[in-house]
Design an enzyme around this catalytic site. Structure first.
Site, PDB file in Angstrom:
ATOM      1  N   THR A 152       0.831  -1.200   0.000  1.00 42.63           N
ATOM      2  CA  THR A 152       0.000   0.000   0.000  1.00 42.63           C
ATOM      3  C   THR A 152       0.868   1.254   0.000  1.00 42.63           C
ATOM      4  OG1 THR A 152      -1.297   1.368   1.532  1.00 42.63           O
ATOM      5  CG2 THR A 152      -0.328  -0.582   2.459  1.00 42.63           C
ATOM      6  N   SER A 187      -0.782   2.882  10.577  1.00 46.63           N
ATOM      7  CA  SER A 187      -1.650   2.051  11.437  1.00 46.63           C
ATOM      8  C   SER A 187      -1.022   0.666  11.579  1.00 46.63           C
ATOM      9  CB  SER A 187      -3.023   1.887  10.779  1.00 46.63           C
ATOM     10  OG  SER A 187      -2.891   1.046   9.637  1.00 46.63           O
ATOM     11  N   TYR A 189      -2.276  -1.990  10.553  1.00 43.41           N
ATOM     12  CA  TYR A 189      -2.444  -2.624   9.234  1.00 43.41           C
ATOM     13  C   TYR A 189      -1.301  -2.229   8.310  1.00 43.41           C
ATOM     14  CZ  TYR A 189      -3.655  -2.315   4.327  1.00 43.41           C
ATOM     15  OH  TYR A 189      -3.589  -2.340   2.963  1.00 43.41           O
ATOM     16  N   HIS A 190      -1.067  -0.898   8.192  1.00 41.68           N
ATOM     17  CA  HIS A 190      -0.003  -0.455   7.279  1.00 41.68           C
ATOM     18  C   HIS A 190       1.358  -0.993   7.732  1.00 41.68           C
ATOM     19  CE1 HIS A 190      -3.180   2.583   6.311  1.00 41.68           C
ATOM     20  NE2 HIS A 190      -2.756   2.319   5.098  1.00 41.68           N
ATOM     21  N   LYS A 193       2.059  -4.365   6.393  1.00 44.70           N
ATOM     22  CA  LYS A 193       2.518  -4.343   4.994  1.00 44.70           C
ATOM     23  C   LYS A 193       4.015  -4.047   4.919  1.00 44.70           C
ATOM     24  CE  LYS A 193      -1.364  -4.755   2.645  1.00 44.70           C
ATOM     25  NZ  LYS A 193      -1.626  -5.924   1.797  1.00 44.70           N
TER      26      LYS A 193
HETATM   27  P1  NAD Z   1     -10.767  -7.598   0.666  1.00 45.13           P
HETATM   28  O1  NAD Z   1     -10.873  -7.664   2.138  1.00 45.13           O
HETATM   29  O2  NAD Z   1     -11.997  -7.253  -0.113  1.00 45.13           O
HETATM   30  O3  NAD Z   1     -10.202  -8.975   0.099  1.00 45.13           O
HETATM   31  C1  NAD Z   1      -9.210  -9.706   0.761  1.00 45.13           C
HETATM   32  C2  NAD Z   1      -9.529 -11.177   0.578  1.00 45.13           C
HETATM   33  O4  NAD Z   1      -8.516 -11.948   1.224  1.00 45.13           O
HETATM   34  C3  NAD Z   1     -10.860 -11.564   1.218  1.00 45.13           C
HETATM   35  O5  NAD Z   1     -11.651 -12.287   0.300  1.00 45.13           O
HETATM   36  C4  NAD Z   1     -10.457 -12.420   2.419  1.00 45.13           C
HETATM   37  O6  NAD Z   1     -11.401 -13.433   2.702  1.00 45.13           O
HETATM   38  C5  NAD Z   1      -9.109 -12.982   1.976  1.00 45.13           C
HETATM   39  N1  NAD Z   1      -8.197 -13.299   3.089  1.00 45.13           N
HETATM   40  C6  NAD Z   1      -7.790 -12.491   4.098  1.00 45.13           C
HETATM   41  N2  NAD Z   1      -6.968 -13.156   4.931  1.00 45.13           N
HETATM   42  C7  NAD Z   1      -6.832 -14.417   4.432  1.00 45.13           C
HETATM   43  C8  NAD Z   1      -6.118 -15.570   4.848  1.00 45.13           C
HETATM   44  N3  NAD Z   1      -5.381 -15.586   5.956  1.00 45.13           N
HETATM   45  N4  NAD Z   1      -6.218 -16.686   4.094  1.00 45.13           N
HETATM   46  C9  NAD Z   1      -6.977 -16.701   2.967  1.00 45.13           C
HETATM   47  N5  NAD Z   1      -7.684 -15.640   2.535  1.00 45.13           N
HETATM   48  C10 NAD Z   1      -7.607 -14.508   3.261  1.00 45.13           C
HETATM   49  O7  NAD Z   1      -9.587  -6.564   0.348  1.00 45.13           O
HETATM   50  P2  NAD Z   1      -9.269  -5.795  -1.016  1.00 45.13           P
HETATM   51  O8  NAD Z   1      -9.829  -4.439  -0.910  1.00 45.13           O
HETATM   52  O9  NAD Z   1      -9.603  -6.657  -2.161  1.00 45.13           O
HETATM   53  O10 NAD Z   1      -7.694  -5.674  -0.907  1.00 45.13           O
HETATM   54  C11 NAD Z   1      -6.856  -6.681  -1.457  1.00 45.13           C
HETATM   55  C12 NAD Z   1      -5.401  -6.340  -1.195  1.00 45.13           C
HETATM   56  O11 NAD Z   1      -5.084  -5.081  -1.781  1.00 45.13           O
HETATM   57  C13 NAD Z   1      -5.062  -6.224   0.285  1.00 45.13           C
HETATM   58  O12 NAD Z   1      -3.822  -6.815   0.532  1.00 45.13           O
HETATM   59  C14 NAD Z   1      -5.007  -4.744   0.515  1.00 45.13           C
HETATM   60  O13 NAD Z   1      -4.113  -4.432   1.541  1.00 45.13           O
HETATM   61  C15 NAD Z   1      -4.522  -4.226  -0.821  1.00 45.13           C
HETATM   62  N6  NAD Z   1      -4.978  -2.845  -1.036  1.00 45.13           N
HETATM   63  C16 NAD Z   1      -6.315  -2.569  -1.166  1.00 45.13           C
HETATM   64  C17 NAD Z   1      -6.719  -1.247  -1.350  1.00 45.13           C
HETATM   65  C18 NAD Z   1      -8.175  -0.883  -1.505  1.00 45.13           C
HETATM   66  O14 NAD Z   1      -8.473   0.313  -1.667  1.00 45.13           O
HETATM   67  N7  NAD Z   1      -9.101  -1.831  -1.477  1.00 45.13           N
HETATM   68  C19 NAD Z   1      -5.767  -0.230  -1.386  1.00 45.13           C
HETATM   69  C20 NAD Z   1      -4.420  -0.557  -1.249  1.00 45.13           C
HETATM   70  C21 NAD Z   1      -4.029  -1.871  -1.081  1.00 45.13           C
END
Ligand code: NAD
Length: 390
Positions: A152, A187, A189-190, A193
């Site tokens: 991120t 945070s 979370y961050h 990462k």
């Molecule tokens: P999301 O929560 O919609 O999807 C994440 C998926 O991963 C979910 O389906 C969840 O069930 C699965 N998951 C989580 N932990 C797991 C585990 N231990 N084993 C198996 N499955 C697991 O999130 P998203 O918005 O699709 O984000 C996806 C990635 O992109 C993340 O890593 C997030 O940090 C990164 N990201 C997202 C955004 C955003 O704006 N959505 C921005 C920057 C980075």
């Protein structure tokens, strides 16, 4: 290579039931790649825990892939399991032997990670252990597999100098080196990462793994050509105070007559991108893999906006649609700068051929219309931010 002559790859999409992972899996499958989805479905359980749900109704993962097969003839096998379980991860690697793994499978909400000690510990264990297991499975089964990891832009924080793509040349006491760009995450979370990035960089050096860390901005939008094909393929979109992100959340608030919730002054500036560009960037990274031993970092966003700028833009588009919307400046639950310098470099994906979908009023209008269609699913009680940083 012509774009219609795409190299067919075996791609494992971890977290393929989520907001970014599901449209990416469909896009890659449509483009001719062999795709397998791995997910524990835990995101759906967090909805239950928080008493919320996606604005759009979403089919089960089984129904989703069955509908995809029915509509396109393309098959996406799924494996339900937890990435923190190493035996599971290794067994999927042995079965599928991926050329690339796209790793979306983490807990991705900063507010969720800040709820309390348990949520902070859970987030870091879930994310750091899952990524470590993937690294060890690559080493044990297929060292050549390219790890495409979602990081991120929040890893960098908001320094008073330009943010570079992963590395910065530093001159110190007469000597010079190219070093990892300093990380000042916002945070727990961050921070998870950042820990991931360090673990991956180390494994690239130690074992010769090839990896791309995609420091993604905030993703907005909902529809991709594939997810709009059929109701059973609809993507999730979050509006609640824990998982709802700026812009998507504002459009939904505008549609249901809720104030747009800007935290503090709203001068917080971040990188943003359309979900259609997320799926494009992932395929570009897969088609142009990192070299063995290389830890490559791309800043994956297309435009920068301040939170207030976005709220004002949604307010204007909503007004053109006949909706009167107020902007509310809530006390900021986060510890972050509300006015600051921000300029982040993002050229590497463009160099690989990214054709960005820049933010348009049409997209905002469509998001607001979608939210109007599903307004009965919106619960006002879950919109306010609940987790606080202090
Ligand atoms: P999301 O929560 O919609 O999807 C994440 C998926 O991963 C979910 O389906 C969840 O069930 C699965 N998951 C989580 N932990 C797991 C585990 N231990 N084993 C198996 N499955 C697991 O999130 P998203 O918005 O699709 O984000 C996806 C990635 O992109 C993340 O890593 C997030 O940090 C990164 N990201 C997202 C955004 C955003 O704006 N959505 C921005 C920057 C980075």
């Amino acid at each position: 290579m012509r774009t219609d002559e795409v190299k067919r790859m075996r791609i494992l999409v971890a977290g393929g039931d989520g907001f970014c992972g599901w449209p990416t899996a469909l896009h890659l499958s449509k483009r001719g790649h062999e795709v397998i989805i791995v997910d524990s479905l835990i995101r759906r359980k967090w909805d239950e825990e928080l008493g919320t749900q996606s604005l759009t109704p979403i089919a089960t993962l089984e129904e989703r892939v069955a509908a995809w097969k029915e509509l396109t003839g393309l098959e996406i096998p799924i494996r339900i399991g937890d990435l923190t379980n190493y035996e599971f991860v290794e067994s999927v690697f042995r079965e599928f032997e991926p050329d690339a793994i796209v790793h979306f499978g983490e807990q991705r909400s900063a507010p969720y990670s800040m709820i309390d000690r348990e949520h902070a510990v859970f987030t870091q264990v879930n994310n750091v252990v899952g990524t470590l297991n993937i690294l060890f499975a690559i080493k044990a089964v297929k060292l050549d597999c390219h790890l495409i990891k979602l990081g991120t832009m929040g890893e960098y924080g908001t320094p008073n100098i330009d943010v570079e793509e992963g590395y910065i040349r530093i001159r110190h006491k007469g000597r010079e080196d190219v070093l990892p760009y300093p990380k000042q995450p916002f945070s727990f979370y961050h921070l998870s990462k950042v820990h991931d990035s360090h673990n991956i960089m180390f494994c690239c050096k130690a074992w010769g793994i090839r990896a791309t860390d995609l420091n993604q901005g905030v993703v907005y939008g909902l529809w991709t050509p594939e997810t709009r094909m059929d109701e059973r393929l609809y993507n999730r979109i979050d509006y609640d105070g824990v998982f709802g992100t700026a812009l998507n959340r504002f459009c939904i608030q505008a549609a249901v007559g809720h104030d747009l919730t800007v935290y503090g002054k709203g001068g917080q500036t971040r990188g943003f991108l359309d979900i259609r560009d997320t799926v494009q960037c992932i395929e570009l990274a897969a088609l142009h893999p990192a070299e063995p031993g290389e830890f490559r970092v791309f800043n994956q966003f297309t435009e920068q906006f301040s939170v207030l700028e976005l709220a004002q833009r949604v307010q204007r588009v909503a007004a053109e649609m006949g909706l009167k919307v107020n902007i509310a400046h809530l006390p900021n639950p986060r510890v972050e700068k509300e006015q600051h310098y921000y300029n982040a470099v993002h050229t590497k994906l463009t160099d690989l051929g990214l054709k960005p979908h820049l933010l348009s009023d049409d997209l905002l209008r469509e998001l607001i219309e979608t939210a109007q269609r599903y307004r009965d699913r919106v619960d006002f009680k879950v919109i306010a931010p609940t987790a606080t940083w202090r």
